[in-house]
Design a protein around this motif. Structure first.
Motif, PDB file in Angstrom:
ATOM      1  N   SER A   1      36.774  31.002  38.799  1.00 11.87           N
ATOM      2  CA  SER A   1      37.251  32.057  38.184  1.00 11.87           C
ATOM      3  C   SER A   1      36.377  32.945  37.291  1.00 11.87           C
ATOM      4  O   SER A   1      35.328  32.260  37.100  1.00 11.87           O
ATOM      5  N   VAL A   2      36.311  34.215  37.190  1.00  9.97           N
ATOM      6  CA  VAL A   2      35.654  34.925  36.313  1.00  9.97           C
ATOM      7  C   VAL A   2      36.549  35.646  35.333  1.00  9.97           C
ATOM      8  O   VAL A   2      37.533  36.463  35.556  1.00  9.97           O
ATOM      9  N   SER A   3      36.348  35.367  34.087  1.00 11.71           N
ATOM     10  CA  SER A   3      37.054  35.685  32.993  1.00 11.71           C
ATOM     11  C   SER A   3      38.422  35.485  33.149  1.00 11.71           C
ATOM     12  O   SER A   3      39.373  36.285  32.970  1.00 11.71           O
ATOM     13  N   ASP A   4      38.706  34.219  33.676  1.00  7.31           N
ATOM     14  CA  ASP A   4      40.090  33.539  34.105  1.00  7.31           C
ATOM     15  C   ASP A   4      40.893  34.501  34.913  1.00  7.31           C
ATOM     16  O   ASP A   4      42.227  34.358  34.867  1.00  7.31           O
ATOM     17  N   SER A   5      40.268  35.068  35.727  1.00  6.84           N
ATOM     18  CA  SER A   5      40.636  35.607  37.059  1.00  6.84           C
ATOM     19  C   SER A   5      40.159  35.337  38.270  1.00  6.84           C
ATOM     20  O   SER A   5      39.139  35.018  38.355  1.00  6.84           O
TER      21      SER A   5
END
Length: 901
Positions: free
Chosen positions: A666-670
């Motif tokens: 994930s990147v920034s919880d995405s």
């Protein structure tokens, strides 16, 4: 690397919302004031007549509300400016202009009084001793928003009146002493102290109402006085010469820098809770160290806040504005005032200097390095640097002790700076602290160098410049070098031999690096070409690992650990020292993930009954299963290729949206970035496995003779040796496949030139890239001669492709690939070319050291002949990574951060 505020008015709104900006000076300061208003809202620019020239003016500009933070992607988690505290005083921007054309009128007390004169009348607040020049007594009714930025624009009137440099220095020294005293009086008044003689409490109350908002610290911006166009000056301005302007600037800037130094000391004393007495200007011989191009390296006074009192302002001194004046002086129609382009350039300097440092106000984008401090070192980074230092001491100390013990006769294989194979054998024979410390120290030094290049202001950065000529010339030079190093393959000249795959990786990596160096992502056909290169790497992943598992039937844990460690050891180090998520280095997660997928597909137990009944369909069934799984996981259920909704990818969300997998991808919880990256080439790995299987079957049935030249019936085969002839298939099949392959290339070229929708291009790429890669692989191996030769230069680059890909983010490029590292500064084409050549050589050398060190660490962590040692050492590495992750999570939990893309 500065932000262009003229092309991003939203960025200026986000930075200035709720602030008060003051321009004090002459008509040039008025030009900047009007330009700032136009930048924020052209409809708010006032009509200034000649009667208004020598008067104070004020304009309030409304900013959008709510307002998106610059660089924030539009998604379900919109972050608005007011959520970041940008609307402390509302969204409006107050812009004041004060007519104060002389140096002697620039003290903070004078400017504060003029700001109060613009307020509502309340004559009972001031006593007779503090009346204004015109005899009126005015003061604000209620609190005023404290100025956040004060821009001085003076010099021309002093130069016109023939003021000498000594007089300039004397007047400015008095101005700054008065300013320091003014700040001290306000601090003392806020603390409850009695005012000094001659200053009334009412006067302090009036000014305190203006300065009471200590949360908004003040920046003072003093740019050098710009040149004039002497040929176009009016007769009454003939005394204003560029020579006298230069003398004026030489007198002003040292005193202004001394004032900045005094403000710095005052802020530090205030932070320590000390008494703030009037301090004389130090008149130091040296000057403050400037950050690249713009401003001195002063601390952000928001970090020096104390309970009560007023914060000392920062003094920003810009010499870069002087170069703007020289560039636009000839365009001045009246000799003094500048065209809009020059005003916009000056405002860009001011806004970059003011806005980029304010992390509490907005998130600095990744492609801006100007005028902003990098984040302070985290605790984990301190630990990492301590480990590197410890390893370096152990390596150097152990090497010295070994030389001293052996009288200087040390085996070259053990002590050579390079030669990974020899050293690996030596270390594995007797692992000790020295054998572990050496590769750790070498790799650690590489990572420290990357940190110094890309997380400090030691080396400048510059923006990329793309031209078709640069692209074609750079690629042409590289391919000439590749052509000049053609030689016979070292191994058997088979289909996609190791030498050939290294060559393939090498020239693709070169094009990939040039694409990044020039910033070619904005050119859609070039972007699509690079996407095919990424697919080619993954194709080789599927082809190579399938071949290994299919032919050797080895599925032990050692193979997994060796491959994953080789791919990830440098990546994990970069994540630690650069404080970046694992997914940031997207190619490594892709390669690691698809290797595990190939392993899982090939190691999955066969069903005995099915294998006995259909013995030849086991491998095809596995490959078909992988194609089916990829279709279900990565293709949107709705069929809309533009869909970004998680509901369209339920299987993907189920597989990846749980801990700890989500933490990796994930990147920034995405998970959007990982879904895009992995789905873009979701079929290419299975296609590589299919080609590998077809090759093995065709070779076993005699359809392909890739290691022997063509032999006519009834003739004697030639002795083994380099191939000079021989088609991969028979003549008819080779001709048909050649025509089809060339047709695929022609179609793709036409498609990329006609496609204008990037999302649609990516969607078609998912299905077309397997055919493109297969077509190239066939044409590259069509004849015996083409299989028998390869380029040593490209193969060398291909062997370093992993390190080159990873280290380009921070060494060759900069700002996480958004800019270019500058080791040899210069603005002309020659200096840029020289810098590119020098940084490229250094980049490749450092990558070679990183590759050598990584190979040693892999050999230490995963020795192939000791499964128990492999498992225990890899478990130790996992424990280390887990501890690092938990510490990182704990530190982030105690730090207020704003997640952004």
């Amino acid at each position: 690397m500065a932000r262009e505020f003229g092309s991003a008015a939203t960025a200026a709104h986000a930075c200035l919302a709720g602030r008060r900006i003051v321009f004090a000076g002459d008509s040039r300061a008025r030009q900047l004031w009007l330009g700032m208003i136009a930048l924020l809202d052209k409809s708010a620019v006032p009509q200034v007549t000649q009667q208004d020239y020598h008067t104070d003016m004020s304009v309030t500009v409304a900013t959008p509300s709510p307002m998106l933070v610059p660089g924030k992607k539009v998604n379900s988690d919109l972050t608005f400016a007011h959520e970041l505290g940008l609307n402390r005083h509302g969204h409006n921007v107050t812009l004041d202009f004060l007519w104060l054309p002389f140096v002697a009128n620039q003290s903070l007390a004078t400017i504060s009084s003029r700001l109060l004169l613009a307020g509502e009348h309340n004559p009972n607040l001031l006593d007779d001793a503090q009346q204004a020049d015109d005899g009126t007594t005015t003061a604000p009714q209620g609190a005023f928003t404290r100025p956040s930025l004060l821009v001085h624009g003076v010099g021309l009137w002093d130069v016109r009146d023939l003021i000498t440099p000594d007089q300039v220095e004397q007047q400015l020294t008095e101005v700054y002493r008065d300013s320091l005293q003014f700040l001290n009086d306000l601090d003392g008044h806020a603390a409850g102290d009695r005012p000094r003689p001659g200053v009334s409490a009412k006067w302090l109350d009036a000014h305190s109402s203006l300065w009471e908002q200590s949360s908004a610290d003040l920046d003072i911006f003093w740019g050098v006085t710009l040149n004039v166009n002497e040929a176009n000056l009016r007769p009454d301005r003939q005394a204003i010469t560029n020579e006298r302007i230069a003398q004026f600037n030489q007198a002003v800037l040292p005193v202004a820098e001394d004032f900045a130094h005094s403000l710095h000391e005052r802020a530090e004393e205030s932070a320590r809770g000390g008494n703030l007495d009037q301090q004389p200007l130090p008149h130091r011989a040296g000057r403050l160290a400037l950050e690249p191009l713009i401003v001195p390296d002063l601390p952000h006074t928001a970090d020096l806040a104390t309970q009560g009192g007023f914060l000392a302002p920062n003094m920003l001194i810009s010499r870069s504005i002087g170069s703007i004046g020289k560039a636009f002086a000839e365009d001045s129609t009246d000799g003094v005032h500048f065209p809009d382009a020059a005003v916009q350039a000056q405002l860009n300097v001011i806004l970059n200097a003011f806005c980029n440092r304010r992390h509490e106000a907005w998130d600095r984008p990744d492609d801006v390095t100007c005028c902003a401090p990098y984040p302070a070192l985290t605790g984990l980074q301190y630990v990492f640097f301590a480990v590197v230092l410890f390893a370096l001491v152990c390596w150097l100390g152990g090497s010295y002790a070994a030389r001293h013990h052996t009288g200087g006769a040390v085996a070259s294989g053990a002590e050579s700076a390079f030669g990974a194979t020899a050293r690996a054998r030596h270390m594995l024979s007797s692992p000790n602290l020295l054998s572990v410390a050496m590769p750790v120290a070498q790799l650690g030094l590489v990572l420290v160098f990357a940190f110094l290049c890309d997380r400090t202001h030691i080396f400048p950065k510059e923006r990329k410049i793309y031209t078709h000529f640069d692209l074609i010339a750079s690629i042409g030079v590289m391919f000439v070098a590749g052509w000049c190093t053609l030689t016979h393959v070292k191994t058997a000249p088979t289909f996609l031999s190791r030498d050939q795959t290294d060559e393939w990786k090498g020239w693709m990596q070169i094009v990939f690096l040039i694409y990044h160096f020039l910033g070619g992502s904005s050119v859609l056909p070039l972007y699509m070409l690079v996407r095919v290169f990424v697919a080619s790497y993954l194709f080789l992943t599927g082809f190579g690992h399938f071949t290994f598992f299919y032919t050797k039937k080895q599925f032990g844990i050692t193979r997994i650990i060796q491959v994953l460690t080789r791919l990830n050891v440098l990546t994990i180090g970069l994540c630690m020292v650069m404080d970046k998520p694992y997914q940031f280095y997207y190619f490594v997660p892709l390669s690691s993930f698809w290797f595990l997928v190939v392993y899982a597909i090939m190691a999955f137990p066969s069903i005995p009954a099915v294998q006995k009944r259909f013995p030849g369909l086991d491998a095809p069934a596995r490959i078909l299963a992988l194609f089916t799984i990829c279709s279900i996981v990565w293709l949107p259920f709705s069929g809309n290729y533009k869909s970004t909704s998680a509901d369209d990818f339920p299987i993907f969300q189920f597989l990846f949206d749980w801990w700890p997998i989500k933490e990796l991808f994930s990147v920034s919880d995405s998970l959007y970035e990982w879904r895009f990256r992995s789905g873009l080439d979701c079929f290419i790995v299975a296609h590589g496995m299919l080609i590998a299987y077809a090759y093995q079957i065709a070779k076993s049935h005699g359809v392909i003779h890739d290691n022997q030249p063509a032999v006519r019936p009834g003739t004697t085969p030639p002795p083994p040796g380099p191939l000079l002839s021989g088609l991969l298939f028979n003549t008819a099949t080779s001709a048909i496949l050649s025509i089809v392959s060339i047709g695929i290339f022609c179609w793709y070229i036409m498609f990329t030139r006609s496609c204008t929708d990037k999302a649609y291009c990516n969607y078609i790429h998912t299905f077309s890239s397997p055919f493109l890669v297969a077509a190239f692989a066939f044409l590259r191996n069509l004849t015996g001669r083409s299989r028998a030769v390869y380029s040593r230069f490209f193969a060398y680059i291909g062997q370093l492709s992993l390190e080159l890909f990873l280290l380009q983010f921070h060494i060759w490029l900069a700002a996480d690939t958004k800019g270019i590292l500058v080791l040899i500064p210069g603005t002309s084409g020659f200096w840029r070319l020289l810098n590119a050549a020098f940084t490229t050589g250094l980049f490749v050398a450092v990558s070679e050291v990183a590759s050598d060190s990584s190979a040693l660490i892999v050999s230490l962590l995963a020795p192939g002949d000791n499964t128990r040692a492999v498992i225990s050492r890899f478990c130790g590495l996992l424990v280390f990574c887990g501890v690092w992750w938990m510490l990182r999570q704990a530190l982030e939990a105690n730090t207020e951060t704003y997640q952004h893309y």
